[in-house]
Design a protein around this motif. Structure first.
Motif, mmCIF file in Angstrom:
data_model
loop_
_atom_site.group_PDB
_atom_site.id
_atom_site.type_symbol
_atom_site.label_atom_id
_atom_site.label_comp_id
_atom_site.label_asym_id
_atom_site.label_seq_id
_atom_site.Cartn_x
_atom_site.Cartn_y
_atom_site.Cartn_z
ATOM 1 N N THR A 87 0.837 -1.202 0.000
ATOM 2 C CA THR A 87 0.000 0.000 0.000
ATOM 3 C C THR A 87 0.869 1.248 0.000
ATOM 4 N N SER A 88 0.556 2.161 -0.907
ATOM 5 C CA SER A 88 1.237 3.450 -0.965
ATOM 6 C C SER A 88 0.176 4.536 -1.042
ATOM 7 N N ARG A 90 -4.904 10.418 -0.882
ATOM 8 C CA ARG A 90 -5.029 9.678 -2.142
ATOM 9 C C ARG A 90 -4.114 8.462 -2.133
ATOM 10 N N PHE A 91 -4.586 7.374 -2.743
ATOM 11 C CA PHE A 91 -3.790 6.153 -2.863
ATOM 12 C C PHE A 91 -3.069 6.122 -4.199
ATOM 13 N N HIS A 150 -1.050 -2.551 -4.979
ATOM 14 C CA HIS A 150 -2.303 -3.230 -4.625
ATOM 15 C C HIS A 150 -1.958 -4.520 -3.904
ATOM 16 N N SER A 151 -2.970 -5.257 -3.503
ATOM 17 C CA SER A 151 -2.760 -6.423 -2.644
ATOM 18 C C SER A 151 -2.812 -7.742 -3.397
ATOM 19 N N SER A 152 -2.547 -7.717 -4.682
ATOM 20 C CA SER A 152 -2.679 -8.949 -5.461
ATOM 21 C C SER A 152 -1.704 -10.032 -5.005
ATOM 22 N N ALA A 177 -5.116 4.341 4.834
ATOM 23 C CA ALA A 177 -4.303 5.546 4.995
ATOM 24 C C ALA A 177 -5.096 6.535 5.826
ATOM 25 N N MET A 178 -4.423 7.206 6.757
ATOM 26 C CA MET A 178 -5.142 8.098 7.655
ATOM 27 C C MET A 178 -4.190 9.060 8.328
ATOM 28 N N LEU A 179 -4.725 10.214 8.690
ATOM 29 C CA LEU A 179 -4.032 11.144 9.572
ATOM 30 C C LEU A 179 -4.476 10.793 10.976
#
Length: 284
Positions: free
Chosen positions: A95-96, A160-161, A166-168, A179-181
């Motif tokens: 994840t980015s 934004r991602f 991805h998690s494939s 993703a979060m603050l």
């Protein structure tokens, strides 16, 4: 000065009302959280509606309403995001994500011409762990969890991602990314990635529903003017106690109130600063 809110963004702003003192009987706690003036719970218990606190037994929330979990605009409020107490965090095995932050309104980006749009600051990180064995409880250094600091004085953000990640390759043990603050003392648990059933009763399970329970820290001001200007309007001036002082915030916009050196208490209340302090004791 900062106040901690659980991240339930129920936002609604209004024009500040004239200053008055809260009536007797206003609640002073929401669960274990102390709520002091200029904040308040209930009608006429706060300095203005911007400082109203919503209390649902033990859950504390502000009453503002311009945002979501991924986009927030605080420009019409007395709040901004604390750069010392918050971090941008990404959870996931592939994840980015990025967060764009601004000291102006995020909506100006849409409605204003390019040359007058606010300056955006962008930061982010990438979390990668190709095996469940690489995940470590409490670690947020890039394997399953990564984090980065945010700039000072930010009032709006947009997350934004990067969908090239991805998690494939990791969906067998970590199908989702987040993703979060969030407050910097957030503790990563491997089960946030390996258990994603939002109906699971496990306290460590992480889901979109659970994300609302985590915390973010706001810095705030009593008024958006400088001390010099605020003192010219005694009706709205917040530092009402004798032996109180007005302090301009480092952002250049707004002020807070402190008790003068040697005094303690609440400078936003009449006679709220007590003292002086002498020889390690209190005399009032």
């Amino acid at each position: 000065m900062a106040i901690l809110f659980f991240f339930m963004l129920l936002l609604s702003f209004s024009v500040a009302q004239p200053i008055f003192q809260p009536p007797a009987g206003c609640p002073t706690h929401c669960g274990d959280t102390e709520v002091t003036y200029p904040f308040g719970i209930g009608k006429n218990c706060s300095r203005s509606e911007e400082f109203d606190i919503l209390c649902n037994k033990t859950t504390v929330a502000t009453s503002f309403n311009r945002g979501s979990l991924s986009t927030v605009d605080l420009t019409e409020s007395p709040f901004w995001l604390s750069n010392t107490e918050n971090r941008f965090m990404v959870l996931g095995s592939e994840t980015s994500a990025y967060v764009r932050l601004t000291s102006k309104s995020i909506w100006d980006t849409i409605f204003n011409p390019p040359r007058s749009r606010p300056i955006w600051y962008e930061t982010g990180c990438t979390s990668v762990s190709l095996s469940e064995q690489g995940l470590v409880n409490g670690s947020c250094s890039g394997m399953g969890c990564c984090q980065t600091a945010i700039p000072f004085g930010m009032r709006g953000y947009d997350i934004r991602f990067d969908f090239r990640f991805h998690s494939s390759n990791t969906s067998s043990f970590s199908p989702c990314g987040y993703a979060m603050l969030i407050e910097k003392n957030f503790k990563f648990s491997t089960t946030y990635l390996t258990k994603t059933d939002s109906f699971n009763k496990d306290a460590n399970t992480f889901s979109a529903k659970d994300a609302k329970k985590f915390s973010v820290v706001f810095d705030w001001v009593a008024g958006n003017e400088t001390c010099k200007i605020a003192k010219q309007n005694r009706t709205h001036y917040a530092c009402v106690s004798t032996n109180s002082q007005c302090v301009d915030r480092a952002t250049g916009q707004g002020y807070i109130c402190n008790c003068a050196p040697g005094y303690h208490g609440n400078p936003y209340l009449l006679n709220g600063c007590q003292g002086p302090l002498r020889h390690g004791g209190l005399r009032g």
